[in-house]
Design a protein around this motif. Structure first.
Motif, PDB file in Angstrom:
ATOM      1  N   ALA A 169      -4.183   5.775  -0.608  1.00  0.00           N
ATOM      2  CA  ALA A 169      -5.398   6.225   0.081  1.00  0.00           C
ATOM      3  C   ALA A 169      -5.504   5.618   1.478  1.00  0.00           C
ATOM      4  O   ALA A 169      -4.884   4.599   1.795  1.00  0.00           O
ATOM      5  N   HIS A 170      -6.299   6.247   2.314  1.00  0.00           N
ATOM      6  CA  HIS A 170      -6.601   5.695   3.634  1.00  0.00           C
ATOM      7  C   HIS A 170      -7.270   4.328   3.486  1.00  0.00           C
ATOM      8  O   HIS A 170      -8.073   4.118   2.581  1.00  0.00           O
ATOM      9  N   GLY A 171      -6.981   3.444   4.431  1.00  0.00           N
ATOM     10  CA  GLY A 171      -7.602   2.130   4.390  1.00  0.00           C
ATOM     11  C   GLY A 171      -9.110   2.187   4.466  1.00  0.00           C
ATOM     12  O   GLY A 171      -9.806   1.312   3.927  1.00  0.00           O
ATOM     13  N   THR A 172      -9.632   3.232   5.106  1.00  0.00           N
ATOM     14  CA  THR A 172     -11.083   3.363   5.190  1.00  0.00           C
ATOM     15  C   THR A 172     -11.717   3.634   3.832  1.00  0.00           C
ATOM     16  O   THR A 172     -12.897   3.336   3.641  1.00  0.00           O
ATOM     17  N   ASN A 173     -10.957   4.216   2.885  1.00  0.00           N
ATOM     18  CA  ASN A 173     -11.506   4.416   1.545  1.00  0.00           C
ATOM     19  C   ASN A 173     -11.866   3.077   0.910  1.00  0.00           C
ATOM     20  O   ASN A 173     -12.956   2.890   0.362  1.00  0.00           O
ATOM     21  N   PHE A 174     -10.935   2.145   0.989  1.00  0.00           N
ATOM     22  CA  PHE A 174     -11.181   0.811   0.435  1.00  0.00           C
ATOM     23  C   PHE A 174     -12.354   0.142   1.149  1.00  0.00           C
ATOM     24  O   PHE A 174     -13.221  -0.465   0.516  1.00  0.00           O
ATOM     25  N   ALA A 175     -12.369   0.267   2.486  1.00  0.00           N
ATOM     26  CA  ALA A 175     -13.429  -0.380   3.262  1.00  0.00           C
ATOM     27  C   ALA A 175     -14.791   0.229   2.979  1.00  0.00           C
ATOM     28  O   ALA A 175     -15.788  -0.499   2.833  1.00  0.00           O
ATOM     29  N   LYS A 404       4.982   2.756   9.150  1.00  0.00           N
ATOM     30  CA  LYS A 404       4.752   1.682   8.172  1.00  0.00           C
ATOM     31  C   LYS A 404       3.736   2.028   7.104  1.00  0.00           C
ATOM     32  O   LYS A 404       3.318   1.155   6.336  1.00  0.00           O
ATOM     33  N   TRP A 405       3.310   3.289   7.038  1.00  0.00           N
ATOM     34  CA  TRP A 405       2.286   3.672   6.065  1.00  0.00           C
ATOM     35  C   TRP A 405       2.453   5.130   5.718  1.00  0.00           C
ATOM     36  O   TRP A 405       2.789   5.931   6.605  1.00  0.00           O
ATOM     37  N   PRO A 406       2.281   5.509   4.449  1.00  0.00           N
ATOM     38  CA  PRO A 406       1.923   4.674   3.302  1.00  0.00           C
ATOM     39  C   PRO A 406       3.080   3.768   2.872  1.00  0.00           C
ATOM     40  O   PRO A 406       4.249   4.108   3.043  1.00  0.00           O
ATOM     41  N   GLU A 407       2.721   2.636   2.292  1.00  0.00           N
ATOM     42  CA  GLU A 407       3.713   1.608   1.986  1.00  0.00           C
ATOM     43  C   GLU A 407       4.635   1.986   0.836  1.00  0.00           C
ATOM     44  O   GLU A 407       5.643   1.309   0.603  1.00  0.00           O
ATOM     45  N   ILE A 408       4.316   3.060   0.115  1.00  0.00           N
ATOM     46  CA  ILE A 408       5.184   3.455  -0.997  1.00  0.00           C
ATOM     47  C   ILE A 408       6.480   4.090  -0.486  1.00  0.00           C
ATOM     48  O   ILE A 408       7.389   4.362  -1.278  1.00  0.00           O
ATOM     49  N   VAL A 409       6.590   4.326   0.825  1.00  0.00           N
ATOM     50  CA  VAL A 409       7.840   4.767   1.449  1.00  0.00           C
ATOM     51  C   VAL A 409       8.320   3.650   2.361  1.00  0.00           C
ATOM     52  O   VAL A 409       7.583   3.191   3.231  1.00  0.00           O
TER      53      VAL A 409
END
Length: 474
Positions: A169-175, A404-409
Motif C-alpha cells: 500500500a501507499h505510505g499515506t495509507n499507513f499514515a 525503490k518501491w514497492p519493496e516487494i520488487v
C-alpha cells in the motif's frame, strides 16, 4: 539516442547576468507609505541593471533548466503526473470562476451547480452514493475517509482500534490510519503480488475498522479476489476503503462501489488531469456508500425541490476538513475534463493507459516480475541500483520512474506512462531504459552529467534548503 541533450552548461552561466549579479545598480526606494515598522522597510535596493532581451532570455533559460510535463512524460508509478490540458486552465482563469467563500447560496448558484454536478459525476464513475469535494489532496481524502469510518463505528457503539493495510500500500495509507488513532495491521502479499486471503483472514477480527486497498494494486495487478476480501471484512463488521490512486485504470470498465468498497478517495490529479503536488493546490474528493453518507464532511451541496442549490450539513458529519468546498479551481478543471471526455472518452482513457503501460514494458530489457498488469508496471533494475538508474536516465533527456518501491520488487522501477503519451514518446522512454541497462556501475554512480544540477545530498537539501538567488558563502 542523442546524449547531448543538455540545454544548459557551466560555460553558459557566465552569460547569465542575473545569476552572475552583473551590472548591479543601487536605487532609492520610499517605504514611508508602506505602513510597516521601520525595521521592515529599507531606503535603497540593489537590483540588476538589465535590458528587456536579457530579462526575457533569463526566464527562458530558467524554464529550459527544468523538466516538466510539457517537456516530456513523467512515468512516476502510482502518483503519476500526466499532461493537464490547457483548456481547463483557461476555464479556471475566467473571472467568473473566482468566488468568495462567504457569499450566500443564492448569489453563487452557478458555482453550487458545478459542485453538485461534479459530485454526481464522481459518484456515478466510481459507484458511490455520495461525495464530498472538500479534501485538498489524495492523502487528505484518505484521512477524511478513515475519520468517516471511525465516526461510523463510534455511532454504532463500537470502538474499533485497527486498520488493515497490505504491505504494497501507499505510505499515506499507513499514515492516515495512524493519524486517525488506529493501530496499523500490515498483511503480506501473496506470491502472485496480490492480496493474500489467508493472511487477510488471520488479520481481520472484531477490532478491524477497515481494510485499505488499492485496486489495481501498486504492481498494476487487478485484485481478482476482491469480492472474497470484501466478504471477509464485512463479515467481521469492518469497512472496505478504496485508495483511488489507480482509478484511471478502471474508468468505464469497473467501479469500486460495485466491488464492495464502502468509502474511497479520488486522486483527481492523475485520473482527471488536474495539477499535482509541488506545494500547490490539489484535490482528493471522498465518496461513500449510502450508509456512510450522513458522516461526510460539512457542508455538502444539494438540489432543492425548486431546482435551486443549497448547502446543508449531514446529520452525523465529521465536520469541515477544508475551507469552502475544497480547492475550487482545481475542481473546476476536473469537472471540465470529465465533461469534455464523457463516458466514451473516459473509457478510452483507461484503455490507452493500460495499452501504453503494456507496450512500454514489452520494449525494455529490465525484468518485470509480476503480471499481467494494467496501467503501470514495476520492473527490477536487477544488479544495478535503482536510484542510480534514475539519475542516469536524466542524462538521456527523460524523467525516470519511481524507484525503490514497492519493496516487494528488488531495486524497483515503478513505471506508469499514462494514456496521454504516443508511441514515439514511449519508444524514447524505452530507449533510455535500455541504454542505462547496458551501462556499467561507474557510469551510473557518476550520473547525472548533463543536467543543470548534479547529484545532490538529498537529506541536506531537504533539511537545510538554500533558496537564495545569490551565491551563498560556505
Amino acid at each position: 539516442m542523442d546524449h547531448d541533450q543538455a540545454r544548459w552548461t557551466e560555460d553558459d552561466r557566465r552569460y547569465e547576468p542575473l545569476l552572475a549579479e552583473k551590472d548591479r545598480t543601487t536605487v532609492d526606494v520610499d517605504g514611508t507609505d508602506a505602513g510597516l515598522p521601520d525595521d521592515l522597510t529599507r531606503d535603497t535596493l540593489t537590483v540588476p541593471q538589465l535590458s528587456e532581451p536579457e530579462v526575457a532570455r533569463h526566464f527562458t533559460r530558467l524554464s529550459q533548466m527544468n523538466y516538466g510535463v510539457e517537456s516530456g512524460p513523467f512515468p512516476l508509478g502510482s502518483c503519476t503526473m500526466k499532461y493537464n490540458p490547457s483548456f481547463t486552465e483557461d476555464l479556471a482563469a475566467r473571472p467568473a470562476a473566482g468566488v468568495h467563500p462567504d457569499r450566500g447560496d443564492q448569489s453563487v448558484q452557478g458555482t453550487l451547480a458545478v459542485m453538485h454536478d461534479l459530485a454526481d459525476y464522481l459518484g456515478r464513475i466510481a459507484g458511490m452514493d455520495a461525495v464530498s469535494l472538500q479534501p485538498p489532496a489524495g492523502a487528505a481524502g484518505e484521512f477524511a475517509g478513515v475519520l468517516i469510518a471511525k465516526a461510523y463505528h463510534e455511532h454504532n457503539g463500537e470502538d474499533r482500534s485497527e486498520i488493515v493495510v497490505p504491505d504494497s500500500a501507499h505510505g499515506t495509507n499507513f499514515a492516515s490510519a495512524a493519524m486517525a488513532g488506529f493501530d496499523v495491521v500490515e498483511v503480506p502479499s501473496g506470491e502472485d503480488g496480490r492480496l493474500d486471503l489467508d493472511a487477510l483472514g488471520a488479520a481481520v477480527g472484531p477490532e478491524t475498522g477497515a481494510l485499505m486497498l488499492t485496486n489495481p494494486n501498486t504492481l498494476g495487478l487487478f485484485e481478482r479476489d476482491i469480492e472474497a476480501a470484501a466478504e471477509i471484512v464485512h463479515d467481521a463488521g469492518g469497512l472496505l476503503y478504496y485508495d483511488g490512486a489507480n482509478l484511471n485504470a478502471l474508468l468505464g470498465r469497473a467501479r469500486p462501489g460495485d466491488m464492495g468498497f464502502d468509502v474511497m478517495h479520488y486522486n483527481v490529479h492523475k485520473t482527471f488531469a488536474t495539477p499535482h503536488g509541488g506545494g500547490g493546490p490539489g484535490a482528493g474528493p471522498v465518496g461513500v456508500s449510502e450508509e456512510l453518507a450522513p458522516f461526510l464532511p460539512a457542508p455538502r451541496v444539494r438540489e432543492t425541490d425548486e431546482g435551486d442549490y443549497e448547502h446543508f450539513e449531514p446529520e452525523h458529519s465529521i465536520g469541515k476538513v477544508h475551507g469552502f468546498q475544497g480547492n475550487w479551481l482545481v475542481l473546476v478543471k476536473a469537472f471540465a475534463y470529465i465533461a469534455r471526455l464523457g463516458d466514451a472518452g473516459l473509457a478510452d482513457a483507461s484503455a490507452m493507459a493500460v495499452l501504453n503501460a503494456n507496450y512500454l514494458a514489452s520494449q525494455i530489457d529490465y525484468e518485470v516480475p509480476f503480471g499481467p498488469f494494467h496501467h503501470e508496471f514495476v520492473a527490477s533494475a536487477g544488479d544495478q541500483d535503482a536510484a542510480d538508474v534514475a539519475k542516469r536516465m536524466l542524462d538521456y533527456g527523460v524523467h525516470p520512474p519511481t524507484t525503490k518501491w514497492p519493496e516487494i520488487v528488488d531495486e524497483a522501477l515503478m513505471t506508469e506512462p499514462t494514456e496521454v503519451e504516443n508511441r514515439r514518446s514511449l519508444d524514447r522512454l524505452a530507449d533510455a531504459f535500455d541504454a542505462v541497462a547496458a551501462e556499467d556501475d561507474e557510469t551510473l554512480v557518476s550520473a547525472p552529467q548533463r543536467t543543470s544540477a548534479r547529484r545532490i545530498d538529498q537529506v541536506s537539501a531537504a533539511r537545510e534548503p538554500r533558496l537564495s538567488w545569490r551565491a551563498l558563502e560556505e
